[in-house]
Design an enzyme around this catalytic site. Structure first.
Site, PDB file in Angstrom:
ATOM      1  N   CYS A  69      -1.188   1.407  16.719  1.00 35.08           N
ATOM      2  CA  CYS A  69      -0.660   0.817  17.948  1.00 35.08           C
ATOM      3  C   CYS A  69       0.267   1.808  18.631  1.00 35.08           C
ATOM      4  O   CYS A  69       1.126   2.411  18.002  1.00 35.08           O
ATOM      5  CB  CYS A  69       0.046  -0.495  17.620  1.00 35.08           C
ATOM      6  SG  CYS A  69       1.758  -0.584  18.109  1.00 35.08           S
ATOM      7  N   GLU A  70       0.044   2.019  19.933  1.00 35.66           N
ATOM      8  CA  GLU A  70       0.792   3.070  20.622  1.00 35.66           C
ATOM      9  C   GLU A  70       2.252   2.686  20.870  1.00 35.66           C
ATOM     10  O   GLU A  70       3.063   3.535  21.207  1.00 35.66           O
ATOM     11  CB  GLU A  70       0.105   3.426  21.944  1.00 35.66           C
ATOM     12  CG  GLU A  70       0.147   2.356  23.009  1.00 35.66           C
ATOM     13  CD  GLU A  70      -0.628   2.770  24.261  1.00 35.66           C
ATOM     14  OE1 GLU A  70      -1.467   3.670  24.169  1.00 35.66           O
ATOM     15  OE2 GLU A  70      -0.353   2.176  25.319  1.00 35.66           O
ATOM     16  N   HIS A  71       2.585   1.413  20.708  1.00 33.10           N
ATOM     17  CA  HIS A  71       3.967   0.998  20.972  1.00 33.10           C
ATOM     18  C   HIS A  71       4.885   1.193  19.776  1.00 33.10           C
ATOM     19  O   HIS A  71       6.058   1.496  19.935  1.00 33.10           O
ATOM     20  CB  HIS A  71       3.992  -0.476  21.389  1.00 33.10           C
ATOM     21  CG  HIS A  71       3.162  -0.758  22.584  1.00 33.10           C
ATOM     22  ND1 HIS A  71       2.093  -1.630  22.568  1.00 33.10           N
ATOM     23  CD2 HIS A  71       3.213  -0.239  23.825  1.00 33.10           C
ATOM     24  CE1 HIS A  71       1.529  -1.647  23.770  1.00 33.10           C
ATOM     25  NE2 HIS A  71       2.189  -0.822  24.550  1.00 33.10           N
ATOM     26  N   HIS A  72       4.345   0.973  18.580  1.00 37.29           N
ATOM     27  CA  HIS A  72       5.187   1.034  17.380  1.00 37.29           C
ATOM     28  C   HIS A  72       4.661   1.984  16.316  1.00 37.29           C
ATOM     29  O   HIS A  72       5.258   2.106  15.257  1.00 37.29           O
ATOM     30  CB  HIS A  72       5.295  -0.369  16.752  1.00 37.29           C
ATOM     31  CG  HIS A  72       5.719  -1.422  17.715  1.00 37.29           C
ATOM     32  ND1 HIS A  72       4.814  -2.194  18.415  1.00 37.29           N
ATOM     33  CD2 HIS A  72       6.938  -1.813  18.111  1.00 37.29           C
ATOM     34  CE1 HIS A  72       5.467  -3.026  19.210  1.00 37.29           C
ATOM     35  NE2 HIS A  72       6.761  -2.818  19.043  1.00 37.29           N
ATOM     36  N   CYS A 106       1.992  -5.205  13.480  1.00 36.46           N
ATOM     37  CA  CYS A 106       3.171  -5.165  14.343  1.00 36.46           C
ATOM     38  C   CYS A 106       3.155  -6.386  15.232  1.00 36.46           C
ATOM     39  O   CYS A 106       2.221  -7.180  15.206  1.00 36.46           O
ATOM     40  CB  CYS A 106       3.208  -3.899  15.180  1.00 36.46           C
ATOM     41  SG  CYS A 106       1.999  -3.918  16.494  1.00 36.46           S
ATOM     42  N   HIS A 143      -3.183  -6.781  13.125  1.00 31.03           N
ATOM     43  CA  HIS A 143      -2.133  -5.840  13.550  1.00 31.03           C
ATOM     44  C   HIS A 143      -0.925  -5.926  12.625  1.00 31.03           C
ATOM     45  O   HIS A 143      -0.492  -7.015  12.285  1.00 31.03           O
ATOM     46  CB  HIS A 143      -1.690  -6.162  14.976  1.00 31.03           C
ATOM     47  CG  HIS A 143      -2.731  -5.855  16.003  1.00 31.03           C
ATOM     48  ND1 HIS A 143      -2.600  -4.832  16.901  1.00 31.03           N
ATOM     49  CD2 HIS A 143      -3.935  -6.426  16.248  1.00 31.03           C
ATOM     50  CE1 HIS A 143      -3.686  -4.789  17.676  1.00 31.03           C
ATOM     51  NE2 HIS A 143      -4.504  -5.749  17.292  1.00 31.03           N
ATOM     52  N   GLN A 199      -5.615  -2.289  21.531  1.00 31.45           N
ATOM     53  CA  GLN A 199      -6.959  -2.764  21.218  1.00 31.45           C
ATOM     54  C   GLN A 199      -7.806  -2.968  22.484  1.00 31.45           C
ATOM     55  O   GLN A 199      -9.005  -2.711  22.482  1.00 31.45           O
ATOM     56  CB  GLN A 199      -6.853  -4.068  20.418  1.00 31.45           C
ATOM     57  CG  GLN A 199      -8.190  -4.521  19.846  1.00 31.45           C
ATOM     58  CD  GLN A 199      -8.059  -5.781  19.008  1.00 31.45           C
ATOM     59  OE1 GLN A 199      -7.031  -6.017  18.388  1.00 31.45           O
ATOM     60  NE2 GLN A 199      -9.097  -6.585  18.987  1.00 31.45           N
TER      61      GLN A 199
END
Ligand SMILES: [Zn+2]
Length: 214
Positions: free
Chosen positions: A106-109, A177, A175, A147
């Site tokens: 995941c690109e955020h976390h 996260c 996920h 995703q």
């Protein structure tokens, strides 16, 4: 605070392993970046309240860097090239590849998400080997992702290379996260899909592919 392990130098063995992961040599600038990253991970360990010089953590900055490069090695390729080897066909039945496993980040976390991809298409005049779809999915999954975009990128690549009459891409993932929609419980699955061409426009074609995907 008296923890000073700065000026990390990557050793030859570590450099070789990092280069193996991404499948090419690192230049001097990239080696400097890698050393900065490892130094920053030491700072992170210290900020979290632990001692980066203790046994269990000494190699962690290097291991972290290697793991992230592994998770993102898709940047080293154009995944759509896996589809380039095509065969002419005349039939126009649905081709379906189900349960292609994938791992992504995941690109955020930078937390992992993983699951299965299902791909269906109706060829116009060419098809590709079924195993190529697994490589296509990996090429885009092995990047910093969400995703929804991963789903679209897979469909875009199939559209670009095979130009089929219809495409369906469906991803089911868990996920690690709290990103995505709503609060996730352990074991909850997020499903994303995109339908193109006849699967979008033709009710019967859509019903048929959804039935096959059950
Ligand atoms: Zn996230």
């Amino acid at each position: 605070m008296n923890i000073l392990l700065k000026n990390i130098n990557i050793n030859e063995n570590q450099l070789m392993k990092l280069q193996n992961v991404i499948g090419r040599n690192l230049n001097q600038e990239e080696i400097a970046l890698a050393e900065n990253i490892m130094s920053s991970i030491q700072d992170l360990i210290q900020l979290a309240g632990d001692d980066p010089s203790r046994d269990g953590l000494q190699e962690s900055p290097y291991r972290f860097l290697k793991a992230i490069l592994e998770y993102t090695k898709g940047y080293q390729e154009d995944p759509s090239e896996h589809l380039d080897k095509t065969f002419e066909v005349t039939h126009d039945d649905i081709v379906l590849v189900k349960n292609i496993p994938f791992n992504s980040l995941c690109e955020h976390h930078f937390a992992p998400f993983f699951g299965m991809a299902h791909i269906a298409y109706i060829p116009s005049d060419k098809i590709t080997g079924l195993s190529k779809f697994a490589r296509l999915v990996d090429g885009y999954a092995n990047r910093f992702q969400v995703q929804e975009r991963l789903t679209q990128e897979i469909a875009d690549a199939i559209n670009k290379v095979l130009n089929p009459k219809a495409i369906a891409v469906i991803l089911e993932a868990e996920h690690y996260c709290m990103c995505g929609r709503g609060v996730k419980k352990a074991g909850a699955t997020t499903v994303t899909s995109t339908m193109r061409g006849m699967f979008e426009e033709d009710r019967h074609a859509r019903a048929e592919v959804l039935h096959l995907l059950k």
